[in-house]
Design a protein around this motif. Structure first.
Motif, mmCIF file in Angstrom:
data_model
loop_
_atom_site.group_PDB
_atom_site.id
_atom_site.type_symbol
_atom_site.label_atom_id
_atom_site.label_comp_id
_atom_site.label_asym_id
_atom_site.label_seq_id
_atom_site.Cartn_x
_atom_site.Cartn_y
_atom_site.Cartn_z
ATOM 1 N N HIS A 106 -9.391 6.602 1.000
ATOM 2 C CA HIS A 106 -9.199 6.264 2.433
ATOM 3 C C HIS A 106 -7.764 5.951 2.781
ATOM 4 C CE1 HIS A 106 -8.346 1.992 1.543
ATOM 5 N NE2 HIS A 106 -9.097 2.234 0.516
ATOM 6 N N THR A 107 -7.740 5.947 4.043
ATOM 7 C CA THR A 107 -6.223 5.898 4.508
ATOM 8 C C THR A 107 -6.262 4.477 5.361
ATOM 9 O OG1 THR A 107 -6.194 8.384 4.788
ATOM 10 C CG2 THR A 107 -4.335 6.806 5.962
ATOM 11 N N ASN A 108 -4.954 3.676 5.025
ATOM 12 C CA ASN A 108 -4.940 2.461 5.712
ATOM 13 C C ASN A 108 -4.246 2.659 6.825
ATOM 14 O OD1 ASN A 108 -1.973 2.559 5.257
ATOM 15 N ND2 ASN A 108 -2.013 1.131 3.513
ATOM 16 N N ALA A 109 -4.126 1.351 7.785
ATOM 17 C CA ALA A 109 -3.557 1.467 8.996
ATOM 18 C C ALA A 109 -2.261 1.999 9.216
ATOM 19 C CB ALA A 109 -3.568 0.027 9.747
ATOM 20 N N ASN A 110 -1.453 1.822 8.061
ATOM 21 C CA ASN A 110 -0.071 2.463 8.072
ATOM 22 C C ASN A 110 -0.090 3.968 7.793
ATOM 23 O OD1 ASN A 110 0.904 -0.062 8.663
ATOM 24 N ND2 ASN A 110 0.944 -0.535 6.363
ATOM 25 N N LYS A 118 -1.124 5.293 4.704
ATOM 26 C CA LYS A 118 -1.035 5.381 3.359
ATOM 27 C C LYS A 118 -2.420 5.635 2.661
ATOM 28 C CE LYS A 118 0.719 3.745 -0.914
ATOM 29 N NZ LYS A 118 1.111 2.416 -1.715
ATOM 30 N N GLU A 119 -2.322 6.706 1.933
ATOM 31 C CA GLU A 119 -3.913 7.230 1.069
ATOM 32 C C GLU A 119 -3.872 6.533 0.042
ATOM 33 O OE1 GLU A 119 -4.760 10.876 -0.852
ATOM 34 O OE2 GLU A 119 -4.764 11.490 1.181
ATOM 35 N N HIS A 120 -5.257 5.822 -0.255
ATOM 36 C CA HIS A 120 -5.353 5.007 -1.380
ATOM 37 C C HIS A 120 -6.623 5.786 -2.140
ATOM 38 C CE1 HIS A 120 -2.862 1.652 -0.623
ATOM 39 N NE2 HIS A 120 -3.337 1.727 0.769
ATOM 40 N N SER A 171 -1.775 5.933 -6.657
ATOM 41 C CA SER A 171 -2.452 5.351 -5.388
ATOM 42 C C SER A 171 -3.377 4.427 -6.355
ATOM 43 C CB SER A 171 -2.771 6.243 -4.444
ATOM 44 O OG SER A 171 -3.944 5.523 -3.850
#
Length: 190
Positions: A60-64, A66-68, A173
């Motif tokens: 998933h991708t966070n609000a910034n 960045k992919e996790h 990640s």
């Protein structure tokens, strides 16, 4: 390809030939190219995937932005977004191929039909779901109890050459560190 799956299934539960033929008739062989999505965030997951050959990652991708990476799927594993698949709600993650990936797809309606018609499959899927749950618990324990270096060492010990098949940024990640820090750890391990 069905011989691979037959061998895999019979490791957990013994199936009669007619049960396997019915099960196989419900599967759809599909190939996903590297970087292609098996499932995108916000889609409802209506498929269970058996990976014949290849690698996928859940992310998933966070609000910034960045992919996790939260999970990988490799050869001879069943993968799906359980929450979305079982509840038929929009997915909160992506499932994406990290290399060309051959899968057998079992759609939700076929899955339900199989469980009704061949109760042994209920047992089979319970066993592999338990294994996935245990792996998830171990991952949480590792993230909260081990250093990054220990998480990396553990990952290599448990997965062997698999680490060579995935991009370093996804492994970093997954281990909850930066790619640069992972490079440092890898250099120290040589």
């Amino acid at each position: 390809m069905f011989e691979i799956l037959k061998s895999y299934l019979n490791r957990y539960v013994h199936f009669e030939e007619n049960e396997l033929l019915f099960f196989f008739s419900q599967l759809k062989p599909t190939v996903y190219q590297k970087k292609e999505f098996l499932l995108k965030k916000e889609q409802i997951c209506s498929q269970y995937f058996f990976i014949l050959k290849g690698v996928v990652h859940f992310h998933h991708t966070n609000a910034n932005g960045k992919e996790h990476t939260t999970m990988y799927g490799i050869d001879k594993w069943w993968v799906t977004n359980y929450d979305s698949f079982i509840h038929q709600t929009p997915s909160n993650i992506n499932i994406q191929a990290l290399e060309d990936t051959e899968v057998l797809i079992l759609d939700k309606s076929s899955f339900d039909k199989i469980l009704i018609n061949i109760p042994k499959f209920e047992r089979f899927f319970r066993i592999i779901t338990e294994k996935a749950y245990i792996a998830s618990q171990r991952r949480i324990e590792h993230l909260t109890q081990l250093s990054t270096e220990e998480r990396y060492t553990n990952f290599i010990k448990e997965t062997g050459n698999f680490a060579q098949r995935i991009p370093q940024y996804t492994l970093a990640s997954y281990l909850n560190c930066t790619p640069e820090f992972l490079s440092t750890i890898k250099a120290l391990k040589k």
